[in-house]
Design an enzyme around this catalytic site. Structure first.
Site, PDB file in Angstrom:
ATOM      1  N   GLY A   9       0.471  -1.078  -0.026  1.00 27.22           N
ATOM      2  CA  GLY A   9       0.170  -0.376   0.042  1.00 27.22           C
ATOM      3  C   GLY A   9       0.851   0.786  -0.204  1.00 27.22           C
ATOM      4  O   GLY A   9       1.145   1.897   1.100  1.00 27.22           O
ATOM      5  N   TYR A 152     -12.670  -4.336  11.271  1.00 29.77           N
ATOM      6  CA  TYR A 152     -11.330  -3.791  11.787  1.00 29.77           C
ATOM      7  C   TYR A 152     -10.278  -3.542  12.643  1.00 29.77           C
ATOM      8  O   TYR A 152      -9.392  -3.559  12.903  1.00 29.77           O
ATOM      9  CB  TYR A 152     -11.766  -2.352  11.090  1.00 29.77           C
ATOM     10  CG  TYR A 152     -10.257  -1.144  11.028  1.00 29.77           C
ATOM     11  CD1 TYR A 152      -9.494  -1.176   9.557  1.00 29.77           C
ATOM     12  CD2 TYR A 152     -10.301  -0.218  11.641  1.00 29.77           C
ATOM     13  CE1 TYR A 152      -8.669  -0.801   9.970  1.00 29.77           C
ATOM     14  CE2 TYR A 152      -8.806   0.308  11.826  1.00 29.77           C
ATOM     15  CZ  TYR A 152      -8.002   0.626  10.019  1.00 29.77           C
ATOM     16  OH  TYR A 152      -7.427   1.547  10.892  1.00 29.77           O
ATOM     17  N   ALA A 154     -10.853  -6.430  14.986  1.00 32.48           N
ATOM     18  CA  ALA A 154     -10.306  -7.476  15.030  1.00 32.48           C
ATOM     19  C   ALA A 154      -9.139  -7.744  14.380  1.00 32.48           C
ATOM     20  O   ALA A 154      -8.905  -8.541  14.584  1.00 32.48           O
ATOM     21  CB  ALA A 154     -11.606  -8.165  15.390  1.00 32.48           C
TER      22      ALA A 154
HETATM   23  P1  NAP Z   1      -4.922   5.400   2.435  1.00 33.40           P
HETATM   24  O1  NAP Z   1      -4.265   6.974   2.507  1.00 33.40           O
HETATM   25  O2  NAP Z   1      -6.299   4.612   2.226  1.00 33.40           O
HETATM   26  O3  NAP Z   1      -4.008   4.988   1.460  1.00 33.40           O
HETATM   27  C1  NAP Z   1      -4.578   3.184   1.378  1.00 33.40           C
HETATM   28  C2  NAP Z   1      -2.939   1.896   0.821  1.00 33.40           C
HETATM   29  O4  NAP Z   1      -3.144   0.653   0.875  1.00 33.40           O
HETATM   30  C3  NAP Z   1      -3.465   2.394  -0.494  1.00 33.40           C
HETATM   31  O5  NAP Z   1      -2.208   2.325  -0.927  1.00 33.40           O
HETATM   32  C4  NAP Z   1      -4.235   0.944  -1.152  1.00 33.40           C
HETATM   33  O6  NAP Z   1      -3.680   0.818  -2.462  1.00 33.40           O
HETATM   34  C5  NAP Z   1      -3.776   0.061  -0.189  1.00 33.40           C
HETATM   35  N1  NAP Z   1      -5.076  -1.084  -0.158  1.00 33.40           N
HETATM   36  C6  NAP Z   1      -6.182  -1.161   0.118  1.00 33.40           C
HETATM   37  N2  NAP Z   1      -6.227  -1.833  -0.184  1.00 33.40           N
HETATM   38  C7  NAP Z   1      -5.785  -3.023  -0.687  1.00 33.40           C
HETATM   39  C8  NAP Z   1      -5.832  -4.275  -1.379  1.00 33.40           C
HETATM   40  N3  NAP Z   1      -6.948  -4.957  -0.690  1.00 33.40           N
HETATM   41  N4  NAP Z   1      -4.894  -4.868  -1.455  1.00 33.40           N
HETATM   42  C9  NAP Z   1      -3.623  -3.874  -1.806  1.00 33.40           C
HETATM   43  N5  NAP Z   1      -3.746  -2.727  -0.922  1.00 33.40           N
HETATM   44  C10 NAP Z   1      -4.404  -2.421  -0.813  1.00 33.40           C
HETATM   45  O7  NAP Z   1      -4.715   4.234   4.242  1.00 33.40           O
HETATM   46  P2  NAP Z   1      -3.058   5.192   4.745  1.00 33.40           P
HETATM   47  O8  NAP Z   1      -4.480   6.079   5.795  1.00 33.40           O
HETATM   48  O9  NAP Z   1      -2.705   5.463   4.494  1.00 33.40           O
HETATM   49  O10 NAP Z   1      -3.542   4.148   5.693  1.00 33.40           O
HETATM   50  C11 NAP Z   1      -1.667   2.754   6.161  1.00 33.40           C
HETATM   51  C12 NAP Z   1      -2.453   2.021   7.169  1.00 33.40           C
HETATM   52  O11 NAP Z   1      -2.521   2.912   8.521  1.00 33.40           O
HETATM   53  C13 NAP Z   1      -3.795   1.085   6.723  1.00 33.40           C
HETATM   54  O12 NAP Z   1      -3.507   0.098   7.282  1.00 33.40           O
HETATM   55  C14 NAP Z   1      -4.562   1.250   7.999  1.00 33.40           C
HETATM   56  O13 NAP Z   1      -5.659   1.013   9.167  1.00 33.40           O
HETATM   57  C15 NAP Z   1      -3.252   1.877   8.676  1.00 33.40           C
HETATM   58  N6  NAP Z   1      -4.131   3.102   9.830  1.00 33.40           N
HETATM   59  C16 NAP Z   1      -5.044   4.431   9.513  1.00 33.40           C
HETATM   60  C17 NAP Z   1      -4.996   5.034  10.158  1.00 33.40           C
HETATM   61  C18 NAP Z   1      -5.589   6.948   9.720  1.00 33.40           C
HETATM   62  O14 NAP Z   1      -5.817   7.800  10.023  1.00 33.40           O
HETATM   63  N7  NAP Z   1      -5.407   7.433   8.137  1.00 33.40           N
HETATM   64  C19 NAP Z   1      -4.808   5.277  11.659  1.00 33.40           C
HETATM   65  C20 NAP Z   1      -5.207   4.210  12.003  1.00 33.40           C
HETATM   66  C21 NAP Z   1      -3.839   3.309  11.390  1.00 33.40           C
HETATM   67  P3  NAP Z   1      -4.451   1.656  -4.048  1.00 33.40           P
HETATM   68  O15 NAP Z   1      -3.708   2.407  -3.405  1.00 33.40           O
HETATM   69  O16 NAP Z   1      -4.128   1.232  -4.950  1.00 33.40           O
HETATM   70  O17 NAP Z   1      -5.902   1.963  -3.790  1.00 33.40           O
END
Ligand code: NAP
Length: 245
Positions: A9, A152, A154
């Protein structure tokens, strides 16, 4: 020493910021994406501007066989693997009683199974290299639970158990495994919530604002560095103080 990292990601948000931070620290970087190819290619171009090699792979983590193949491809194209950041993820706001079994299973496959499978493929490359760092990106929700995202929370909590288990298993090889729990971070994932009730959210956070993705990436990159050599099995929160353990 040549260092190679895989960030799942890596096309957007925390993953993109991590890829760039690792590149700035001397890592060649492979990133995966699911659907946003152009965004992934833009990140790869930035990595190359920093003087490092970049590899872009389309991997839908909902397919464990493709995840396995993608990690192998990343290692083979980079010429090894020294760091794995299991970062990709998605959220789904649904009351728990409305979560379908399909939603539940997909969430666990993308979040937890993918991290397990990726680590299983990556570890032998790290053992061979005599250096390894695995960072699992969990969430504040793993610690607090989520009334509108039980699957999510869990799956993210499962990542913490996986982190400790792999840390114990891989320690004899000098490989460290840690988890990072971001709080509210300004990415696409919660852009809508931050736009709609940004002030309300900020008021709950002692530091008074959401994190920038770079602030989470800095911690992940530190855990991938030589300096973090004696930290393993840990869960590090990057949440502005919204939950203090
Ligand atoms: P984001 O901006 O929505 O980016 C998500 C990334 O994951 C993108 O690169 C997306 O690829 C990829 N992705 C999503 N579903 C996928 C799948 N089925 N297979 C392969 N790749 C997939 O999210 P983010 O906020 O940077 O989050 C990154 C991590 O931090 C996640 O694990 C999230 O749960 C965690 N997190 C985020 C927050 C927050 O507030 N943002 C808080 C706590 C934890 P595409 O670009 O191709 O769609």
């Amino acid at each position: 020493m040549k260092r190679c990292a895989l960030v799942t990601g890596g096309s957007r948000g925390i993953g993109a910021a991590t890829a760039l931070r690792l590149a700035a620290k001397g890592y060649d970087v492979a990133i995966t994406y699911r659907s946003q190819r152009l965004a992934a290619e833009a990140v790869a171009a930035e990595v190359e501007r920093l003087g490092r090699r970049a590899v872009v792979l389309q991997v839908d983590l909902a397919d464990p066989a493709r995840t396995r193949e993608g990690v192998r491809e990343a290692a083979d194209r980079l010429g090894g693997l020294h760091a794995l950041v299991n970062n990709a993820g998605y959220v789904q706001r649904v009351p728990w009683e409305e979560i379908s079994l399909e939603d539940w299973e997909r969430m666990h496959t993308v979040t937890l199974t993918a991290a397990f499978v990726a680590a299983q493929v990556a570890a032998p490359y790290m053992i061979e290299a005599g250096f390894g760092r695995i960072v699992n990106v969990s969430s504040l929700r793993a610690l607090t639970g989520s009334a509108h995202g039980a699957h999510y929370a869990a799956a993210k909590a499962g990542l913490l158990g996986l982190t400790k288990s792999l840390a114990a298993a891989l320690a004899p090889h000098g490989i460290t495994v840690n988890a990072v729990c971001p709080g509210f971070t300004a990415t696409d994932m919660n852009r809508e919530a931050l736009e709609r009730r940004g002030k309300e959210i900020a008021a709950q956070i002692p530091l008074g604002r959401a994190a920038e993705p770079e602030e989470v990436a800095a911690v992940i990159a530190f855990l991938c560095s030589d300096e973090a050599s004696y930290i393993t099995g840990e869960t590090i929160s990057v949440n502005g103080g919204i939950r203090m353990d």
